[in-house]
Structure formats: C-alpha cells, structure tokens
Enzyme design. Structure first.
Site, PDB file in Angstrom:
ATOM      1  N   LYS A 160       0.803  -1.267  -0.040  1.00  0.00           N
ATOM      2  CA  LYS A 160      -0.006   0.096   0.082  1.00  0.00           C
ATOM      3  C   LYS A 160       1.135   1.258   0.073  1.00  0.00           C
ATOM      4  O   LYS A 160       1.236   1.911   1.178  1.00  0.00           O
ATOM      5  CB  LYS A 160      -0.992   0.040   1.243  1.00  0.00           C
TER       6      LYS A 160
HETATM    7  N1  PMP Z   1      -8.016  -2.067  -2.633  1.00  0.00           N
HETATM    8  C1  PMP Z   1      -7.323  -0.695  -2.762  1.00  0.00           C
HETATM    9  C2  PMP Z   1      -6.743  -0.408  -4.166  1.00  0.00           C
HETATM   10  C3  PMP Z   1      -7.164   0.153  -2.054  1.00  0.00           C
HETATM   11  O1  PMP Z   1      -6.793   1.359  -2.031  1.00  0.00           O
HETATM   12  C4  PMP Z   1      -8.191  -0.159  -0.641  1.00  0.00           C
HETATM   13  C5  PMP Z   1      -8.252   0.978   0.309  1.00  0.00           C
HETATM   14  N2  PMP Z   1      -7.167   0.734   1.181  1.00  0.00           N
HETATM   15  C6  PMP Z   1      -8.893  -1.172  -0.653  1.00  0.00           C
HETATM   16  C7  PMP Z   1      -8.726  -2.067  -1.774  1.00  0.00           C
HETATM   17  C8  PMP Z   1      -9.597  -1.599   0.455  1.00  0.00           C
HETATM   18  O2  PMP Z   1      -8.598  -1.701   1.623  1.00  0.00           O
HETATM   19  P1  PMP Z   1      -9.256  -1.775   3.103  1.00  0.00           P
HETATM   20  O3  PMP Z   1     -10.547  -2.462   3.297  1.00  0.00           O
HETATM   21  O4  PMP Z   1      -8.207  -2.210   3.803  1.00  0.00           O
HETATM   22  O5  PMP Z   1      -9.242  -0.503   3.367  1.00  0.00           O
END
Ligand code: PMP
Length: 309
Positions: A160
């Site tokens: 991320k």
């Molecule tokens: N995929 C991407 C590309 C994202 O940016 C996010 C948001 N963080 C998610 C999925 C969902 O992740 P999370 O549930 O951990 O927020």
C-alpha cells in the site's frame, strides 16, 4: 478545545502541529516519487458509550509493516509507537465523530527513489462526521477500465504505497471521463481484480464471491471483515476465486468495499444492470452487520476495536 479542520492537529516526526505547520521538503523522495507506505484507519464514534473505536488497528499496523518491508524501509517505530502517535493525535483534536486516520511512513530528505531513508512518519486525521455510514446510500455505475491493475511482477498491489495509486488514478479518470462513477480493474491475465481504492464482491445465488488475494488486489481489511461476517454472522457461503469479466454482467448483486467507502452497492457495470439496479438484500444485510461491528455493537467482535479515550 476542538480545532476546525483547517487547523487540525497533525503528528509529524514526533511533534503535534497545526496542519499548516506540518511541512515536508519538496525534494524529498515522498514528494517526488510517491515513496511512502500508508494506512487509512477508520475510527467510529459510539454515542451510547461516548467512545471512539479504531477498527482493526493491529491489522492495519501489520499491513503497514508488511508494506514497509516489501519497499525496504527500515523502521525506527514499533507497533506501540504507531498506536501512541494515533491516539495522541486524535486526543489532541478532541474528536468525537467518525474519522479516517491517514498514517504514513515516508522517505524524507534530499535523496532519490532509491534512498534508504530517512524514514519518517505523519498521522493526519480526516474527520467524517457522525453519520457518514448510512446504509441505503446511492449505488455506483461502474465500467471495466481499459487499464489493467498493476501486478505482483511489477508494482505489487499488495504494497500500500503512494505510487500504486497512479494506476488507480488512470482507471478512475477514464471512468469519470466516460460518465461512470468509478471503475473495476481486470488484472494482467484479464480476470477481475478490484476497484481503484476498494475490493470487489458479487453475490451469485446464496454465495458471496470475491477475487483471491493472488488476483492482483490489496490485502484489504474490509474484505477480510466481510468474509468473516458473511460466514459467521450471516451464515453465507463465501468463495474466494478467479472471476471472469462476463460474470460481472450476470451478478445478482455486487458491491465495492473498503475502510473509507464501507460497502457501496454497484447498480450497473458497463451499463449492464446488476440485479434490478438497486441495493440487493444480501448487500444491505452485510452493510448493516458491518456498521454494527465497527461501532462496537457486536459483542463477539469487540476484539477488533481499540478504544481511543
Ligand atoms: N484496494 C485498494 C486499491 C485500496 O486502496 C483499498 C483501500 N485501502 C482497498 C482495496 C480496501 O482496503 P481496506 O479494506 O483495507 O481499506
């Protein structure tokens, strides 16, 4: 006192500052190349207990540490340091509403994209009011973008990091240009991956289906939460499997999910109607259960919540 948004308190390099004084050098690798890893940590206000709960804080920090490891950041902070910085920042602002807290590790200094450091941190709360989470929110008209999701063989979606969001951006901009709300990415082998900042789920009969973690998706915490709640609270079948593009058009229900967007129904994909073009029954039940969970109303899920006050 509670600060207004334009003067909210930000944690930067161990100090709590007015956001206007929290500055980063323009030549830093984070500024030039998006060399940072981050989390968006949801916190929900519970009016009955007058408490703010951070949701799955430990899991967010585990993912932050995995991202940092993969991008080769040496960390001077521990999970306890991460948590203390977040709690101190929220308390400094005296927030009593829902938040998304951006917690970012970034490469500062005057180096390049290959620099080892210095790795620094900021914590920036984004206030979201007390009622951000209504469950009958408007659904999305999505397209399948012509851009492909980044893959583990080039820029892994498992990390991320800021730079990954340029891939999200081109898909999202294409969707908006063409009159859609957002997009769904296919991965390099043409199978369904995820949204630009969210994971994808569809309902087929009595089964919830989502791509595998090896189909070019972020290891989403909301995805994991939904899988657990669907199985254990709602008794649904869940399949993590590769999804073909044409299956999108035949889904009974579909939604995108993430910490910020929670569970947002999809009404159409490439103008094919999903279900009757409204929020489906299973999507609605999942969303209500999710909201109870994050607000501390599911007694058996309190271990996912960290009280801030
Ligand atoms: N995929 C991407 C590309 C994202 O940016 C996010 C948001 N963080 C998610 C999925 C969902 O992740 P999370 O549930 O951990 O927020």
């Amino acid at each position: 006192m509670k600060y207004d948004v334009a003067h909210r308190r930000i944690w930067l390099k161990g100090e709590i500052l007015d956001v206007n004084d929290a500055k980063v050098n323009v030549l830093s690798p984070t500024s030039q190349f998006g060399l940072n890893v981050f989390e968006g940590i949801p916190c929900y206000w519970n009016e009955e207990t007058n408490q703010l709960y951070a949701f799955r804080l430990s899991d967010h920090y585990d993912r932050l540490i995995r991202s940092a490891k993969l991008i080769q950041f040496d960390l001077k902070y521990t999970k306890d340091d991460f948590k203390k910085a977040l709690v101190d920042t929220v308390k400094a602002n005296e927030y009593d509403e829902n938040l998304s807290v951006r917690q970012t590790l970034f490469v500062d200094g005057f180096g390049s994209w290959g620099s080892e450091g210095p790795v620094e941190m900021f914590v920036a709360p984004i206030p979201r009011g007390r009622t951000s989470a209504e469950y009958n929110k408007k659904g999305l008209n999505c397209c399948v973008t012509s851009w492909r999701r980044i893959s583990d063989e080039n820029l892994s979606p498992r990390i991320k990091c800021g730079a990954n969001y340029i891939n999200s951006r081109v898909g999202q901009r294409e969707a908006l240009r063409n009159g859609y709300d957002t997009c769904i990415f296919l991965n390099e082998v043409g199978k369904v991956a995820e949204g630009p900042g969210s994971c994808f789920f569809m309902v087929k009969g009595d089964t919830l289906v989502t791509p595998r973690l090896t189909d070019s998706v972020l290891e989403s915490i909301t995805r994991d939460t939904i899988i657990c709640l669907a199985k254990e609270e709602l008794g649904l079948k869940v399949e993590e499997r590769t999804i073909d593009r044409t299956e999108l058009y035949l889904a009974d229900e579909a939604f995108l999910c993430g910490s910020a967007m929670e569970i947002t129904p999809i009404y159409t994909i490439d103008r094919y109607e999903v279900d009757s073009g409204e929020q489906g029954e299973i999507t609605k039940r999942l969303h209500l259960t999710y909201l109870d969970c994050v607000r501390g109303k599911l007694a058996n899920r309190m271990d996912w919540l960290t009280p801030i006050y």
